[in-house]
Design a protein around this motif. Structure first.
Motif, PDB file in Angstrom:
ATOM      1  N   ARG A   1      -7.737   4.545 -13.639  1.00  0.00           N
ATOM      2  CA  ARG A   1      -7.522   4.682 -12.243  1.00  0.00           C
ATOM      3  C   ARG A   1      -6.232   4.806 -11.826  1.00  0.00           C
ATOM      4  O   ARG A   1      -5.706   5.117 -10.701  1.00  0.00           O
ATOM      5  CB  ARG A   1      -8.396   3.337 -11.350  1.00  0.00           C
TER       6      ARG A   1
ATOM      7  N   ILE B   1     -11.554   7.952  -7.626  1.00  0.00           N
ATOM      8  CA  ILE B   1     -11.149   8.675  -6.520  1.00  0.00           C
ATOM      9  C   ILE B   1     -10.187   7.785  -5.552  1.00  0.00           C
ATOM     10  O   ILE B   1      -9.231   8.177  -5.196  1.00  0.00           O
ATOM     11  CB  ILE B   1     -12.456   9.045  -5.796  1.00  0.00           C
ATOM     12  N   MET B   2     -10.656   6.525  -5.699  1.00  0.00           N
ATOM     13  CA  MET B   2      -9.815   5.470  -5.216  1.00  0.00           C
ATOM     14  C   MET B   2      -8.299   5.497  -5.808  1.00  0.00           C
ATOM     15  O   MET B   2      -7.473   5.361  -5.285  1.00  0.00           O
ATOM     16  CB  MET B   2     -10.355   4.185  -5.114  1.00  0.00           C
TER      17      MET B   2
ATOM     18  N   PHE C   1     -13.520  -1.793  -8.916  1.00  0.00           N
ATOM     19  CA  PHE C   1     -14.076  -1.935  -7.816  1.00  0.00           C
ATOM     20  C   PHE C   1     -15.515  -1.949  -8.526  1.00  0.00           C
ATOM     21  O   PHE C   1     -16.313  -0.895  -8.668  1.00  0.00           O
ATOM     22  CB  PHE C   1     -14.107  -0.872  -6.772  1.00  0.00           C
ATOM     23  N   GLN C   2     -16.052  -3.220  -8.545  1.00  0.00           N
ATOM     24  CA  GLN C   2     -17.427  -3.350  -9.552  1.00  0.00           C
ATOM     25  C   GLN C   2     -18.672  -2.761  -9.053  1.00  0.00           C
ATOM     26  O   GLN C   2     -19.528  -2.436  -9.587  1.00  0.00           O
ATOM     27  CB  GLN C   2     -17.651  -5.141  -9.500  1.00  0.00           C
ATOM     28  N   GLN C   3     -18.713  -2.701  -7.586  1.00  0.00           N
ATOM     29  CA  GLN C   3     -19.780  -2.172  -6.996  1.00  0.00           C
ATOM     30  C   GLN C   3     -19.926  -0.622  -6.828  1.00  0.00           C
ATOM     31  O   GLN C   3     -20.561  -0.127  -6.343  1.00  0.00           O
ATOM     32  CB  GLN C   3     -20.022  -2.702  -5.715  1.00  0.00           C
ATOM     33  N   MET C   4     -18.776   0.013  -7.088  1.00  0.00           N
ATOM     34  CA  MET C   4     -18.589   1.277  -7.046  1.00  0.00           C
ATOM     35  C   MET C   4     -18.835   2.125  -8.221  1.00  0.00           C
ATOM     36  O   MET C   4     -18.569   1.458  -9.404  1.00  0.00           O
ATOM     37  CB  MET C   4     -17.241   1.846  -6.348  1.00  0.00           C
ATOM     38  N   ASN C   5     -19.032   3.105  -8.504  1.00  0.00           N
ATOM     39  CA  ASN C   5     -19.380   4.164  -9.596  1.00  0.00           C
ATOM     40  C   ASN C   5     -17.918   4.343 -10.148  1.00  0.00           C
ATOM     41  O   ASN C   5     -17.038   4.252  -9.556  1.00  0.00           O
ATOM     42  CB  ASN C   5     -20.503   4.910  -9.386  1.00  0.00           C
TER      43      ASN C   5
ATOM     44  N   GLY D   1      -6.943   8.025  -6.743  1.00  0.00           N
ATOM     45  CA  GLY D   1      -6.079   9.027  -6.496  1.00  0.00           C
ATOM     46  C   GLY D   1      -5.882   8.982  -4.870  1.00  0.00           C
ATOM     47  O   GLY D   1      -5.465  10.137  -4.284  1.00  0.00           O
ATOM     48  N   PHE D   2      -6.020   8.091  -4.384  1.00  0.00           N
ATOM     49  CA  PHE D   2      -5.943   7.844  -2.879  1.00  0.00           C
ATOM     50  C   PHE D   2      -4.673   8.466  -2.401  1.00  0.00           C
ATOM     51  O   PHE D   2      -4.502   8.871  -1.292  1.00  0.00           O
ATOM     52  CB  PHE D   2      -6.306   6.389  -2.301  1.00  0.00           C
ATOM     53  N   SER D   3      -3.656   8.089  -3.197  1.00  0.00           N
ATOM     54  CA  SER D   3      -2.224   8.273  -2.491  1.00  0.00           C
ATOM     55  C   SER D   3      -1.894   9.837  -2.691  1.00  0.00           C
ATOM     56  O   SER D   3      -0.805  10.429  -2.303  1.00  0.00           O
ATOM     57  CB  SER D   3      -1.206   7.523  -3.591  1.00  0.00           C
TER      58      SER D   3
ATOM     59  N   ASP E   1     -16.080   7.243  -8.326  1.00  0.00           N
ATOM     60  CA  ASP E   1     -15.595   6.570  -6.899  1.00  0.00           C
ATOM     61  C   ASP E   1     -14.254   5.696  -7.395  1.00  0.00           C
ATOM     62  O   ASP E   1     -13.342   5.611  -6.512  1.00  0.00           O
ATOM     63  CB  ASP E   1     -16.526   6.175  -6.132  1.00  0.00           C
TER      64      ASP E   1
ATOM     65  N   SER F   1       0.658  -1.313  -0.014  1.00  0.00           N
ATOM     66  CA  SER F   1       0.039  -0.035   0.093  1.00  0.00           C
ATOM     67  C   SER F   1       0.908   1.151  -0.207  1.00  0.00           C
ATOM     68  O   SER F   1       0.300   2.275   0.109  1.00  0.00           O
ATOM     69  CB  SER F   1      -0.863   0.092   1.238  1.00  0.00           C
TER      70      SER F   1
ATOM     71  N   LEU G   1       0.385  -0.044 -10.798  1.00  0.00           N
ATOM     72  CA  LEU G   1       0.099  -1.289 -11.519  1.00  0.00           C
ATOM     73  C   LEU G   1      -1.383  -1.342 -11.939  1.00  0.00           C
ATOM     74  O   LEU G   1      -2.192  -1.118 -11.094  1.00  0.00           O
ATOM     75  CB  LEU G   1       0.483  -2.481 -10.687  1.00  0.00           C
TER      76      LEU G   1
ATOM     77  N   ARG H   1      -9.608  -5.772 -12.246  1.00  0.00           N
ATOM     78  CA  ARG H   1      -9.957  -5.737 -10.761  1.00  0.00           C
ATOM     79  C   ARG H   1     -10.313  -4.232 -10.384  1.00  0.00           C
ATOM     80  O   ARG H   1     -10.002  -3.807  -9.161  1.00  0.00           O
ATOM     81  CB  ARG H   1      -8.666  -6.084 -10.105  1.00  0.00           C
TER      82      ARG H   1
END
Ligand SMILES: Nc1ncnc2c1ncn2[C@@H]1O[C@H](COP(=O)(O)OP(=O)(O)OP(=O)(O)O)[C@@H](O)[C@H]1O
Ligand SMILES: [Mg+2]
Lengths: 294, 242
Positions: B155, B107-108, B97-101, B110-112, B104, B80, B89, B95
């Protein structure tokens, strides 16, 4: 009619407590992929801490609830860090057995600290009663506060998980741990946050439960814990709305089962309903059917 | 290639051995990627391409050997944290996030990065993938295969990586989409991103890359200029089907 309505009120109240506990079970399952069977005992610790804060430290009720939430949160994070984190790569059976061990540890520590004699919990909510239908239907303040607290918790939690960065990270970890790590999300930290939230809710649930059913012993948490777990499965484990719905329905089924079918068989009815639901819908009411990955 | 400071590779993998339990999947691989290069890793099913990328990203740990990013060892950097160093990568199988739009998911990605960068980064990736902007609020699992691959790339891009690793981005896509994906890889490269590309589509990969490594059952069997490998008889036979 009055009898029916008062059962309805009691069912919603008990269901609200189950819902708050079930949220902790369900969130932890969704994100850490484990059943934290010690969750019910955190309820009991929360209630004892609140009891002590009022009885011995003379704190006002609101402060006592806050202290109880803080202690439970720390306890939850501590349990996760010490007992479950080292087992992250272990089989789920090893984790399950550890969770049962932690549950007994908490009960026995409570026995050591507070003794086996039940204490009478003094309600933390202002004491008043609302009389409706010409005074026949009595709603206690504890019931009102419990339902209000549950509604507030559900709204706050739903907003948190859908809107906040940390909430989204929790959803990401629950869907795909490895992919979440690639984003820079720390799985350990996310799991800690989940335990913290679940444990704080357990404390609130414990305090409210004991405000309605005031006998407090070291095993007070186990049966509500198991029922809340049932509620989480019933609603669809891993799903937040599922936990809420499952908890509420379970409370209603239990109260109505006791009142209209048999007071002795109340718990058996609860579990019978669970079994039937799982036979018809194995993923629970709101659980997502497991999809094949393309 | 110039000598001195700039000669330091961006990524250096030294003699790594990776195991899955008792299975010895990577048996001593060394490779390097210089800043500004496109390097490709080709090889048959099960050769160990994904294992190599996952090890570089920190999802797997080598039993021995080392991974250095910009000269620093990643031995004690958790998965992480590698993205914070400037590598991303885009994993095999997308992979997302299937259930997120869509938004989002990004946005994940860009979490870092600091929150203040978010809007700018979103705009940037939407320039590469205008289709995703149209589908911002759509649940990712309902996107088409091509769109999902684009989302996975977008992403990864959200973290503004210096090194972008792509694991079979063309897998399962129609030829026209494969072309699109490779065009975008070229654009990313032109914008200054270093690329490490894993592909089964060796023809495409070799035509876009500067250098290439050929992986065979956990070891590197051949390496060199991509053009040279493209012309090599044994490579043509084994991976290009002629
Ligand atoms: N999780 C795992 N557990 C056990 N063995 C694995 C695992 N993942 C991969 N392997 C084995 O390791 C070897 C390398 O696999 P890897 O996925 O890295 O190959 P690959 O080159 O990416 O193949 P592909 O082109 O099919 O994606 C294979 O023999 C595979 O069977
Ligand atoms: Mg692979």
């Amino acid at each position: 009619m009055v009898y029916f309505l008062s059962n309805l009120v009691n069912g919603i109240t008990l269901g609200s407590v189950y819902a708050m506990i079930a949220l902790g079970y369900s969130m932890v399952y969704g994100i850490a992929k484990m059943l934290n069977f010690a969750h019910g005992d955190v309820i009991m610790v929360g209630a004892y801490v609140c009891f002590c804060a009022v009885q011995y430290w003379n704190l006002p009720p609101a402060a006592a609830v806050l202290v109880s939430m803080i202690v439970s949160t720390l306890l939850g994070v501590l349990i996760e860090g010490l007992a479950y984190r080292p087992l992250r790569q272990a089989t789920s059976l090893a984790v399950l057995i550890t969770a049962i061990g932690v549950s007994y540890l908490l009960q026995n520590l409570a026995l050591l600290i507070w003794g086996a004699t039940p204490v009478i919990f003094s309600s933390v909510v202002p004491d008043f009663k609302v009389r409706l239908l010409g005074g026949d239907l009595i709603i206690t303040s504890a019931a009102i506060f419990t339902v209000l607290a549950a509604v507030a918790v559900m709204i706050a939690l739903t907003l948190f998980v859908s809107r906040s960065r940390t909430g989204k990270a929790m959803r990401a970890v629950s869907e795909d741990r490895g992919a979440a790590e690639l984003m820079g999300i720390s799985v350990n930290r996310t799991i800690s946050v989940t335990f913290a939230i679940g444990s704080a809710l357990a404390a609130v649930a414990g305090v409210l439960l004991c405000s309605t059913y005031p006998t407090l012993t070291p095993t007070t948490g186990s049966l509500p814990g198991i029922k809340a777990f049932t509620a989480a499965v019933f609603g669809g484990i891993g799903s937040i709305p599922g936990a809420m719905l499952g908890g509420l329905l379970l409370g209603l089924i239990e109260i109505f089962g006791r009142s209209y079918i048999s007071s002795e068989l109340g718990d058996a009815i609860v579990f019978a309903v669970l079994i039937i639901v799982l036979l018809v819908r194995p993923t629970g009411l709101l659980g997502k059917p497991i999809r094949e990955k393309v | 290639m110039s000598e001195g400071k700039e000669a330091r590779p961006m990524l250096e993998v030294n003699d790594i051995h990776v195991f899955y339990g008792a299975i010895h999947a990577i048996k001593g691989i060394s490779l390097k990627v210089d800043p500004g290069e496109i390097v490709t890793l080709i090889g048959a099913n099960g050769a160990g391409k994904s294992t190599t990328l996952n090890t570089i990203a920190g999802l797997l740990r080598p039993r021995s050997g080392s991974v250095l990013f910009e000269g620093e060892s990643l031995a004690h950097v958790p998965a992480s944290k590698t993205v914070f160093r400037g590598m991303a990568l885009c994993p095999e199988g997308r992979r997302i996030f299937q259930q997120m739009n869509v938004r989002d998911n990004l946005i994940m990605g860009g979490f870092s990065r600091p929150n203040a960068e978010l809007e700018g980064s979103l705009e940037n990736v939407y320039r590469y993938f205008p289709r995703l902007k149209e589908r911002e609020r759509q649940i990712a699992g309902t996107l088409s295969g091509g769109e999902q691959q684009m989302l996975a790339m977008a992403r990864a891009l959200m973290s503004k990586p210096k090194l972008m690793m792509l694991d079979e981005p063309s897998m399962g896509l129609a030829p026209i989409l494969v072309e699109q994906i490779f065009d975008i890889i070229r654009e990313l490269h032109a914008a200054g991103t270093t690329i490490l590309l894993v592909e089964q589509n060796a023809q495409m990969a070799l035509s876009i890359a500067d250098r290439a490594y050929v992986l065979e059952t956990g070891t590197i069997s051949m390496s060199g200029e991509a053009k040279a490998l493209l012309a090599d008889d044994s490579v043509r036979k084994a991976y290009l089907g002629n």
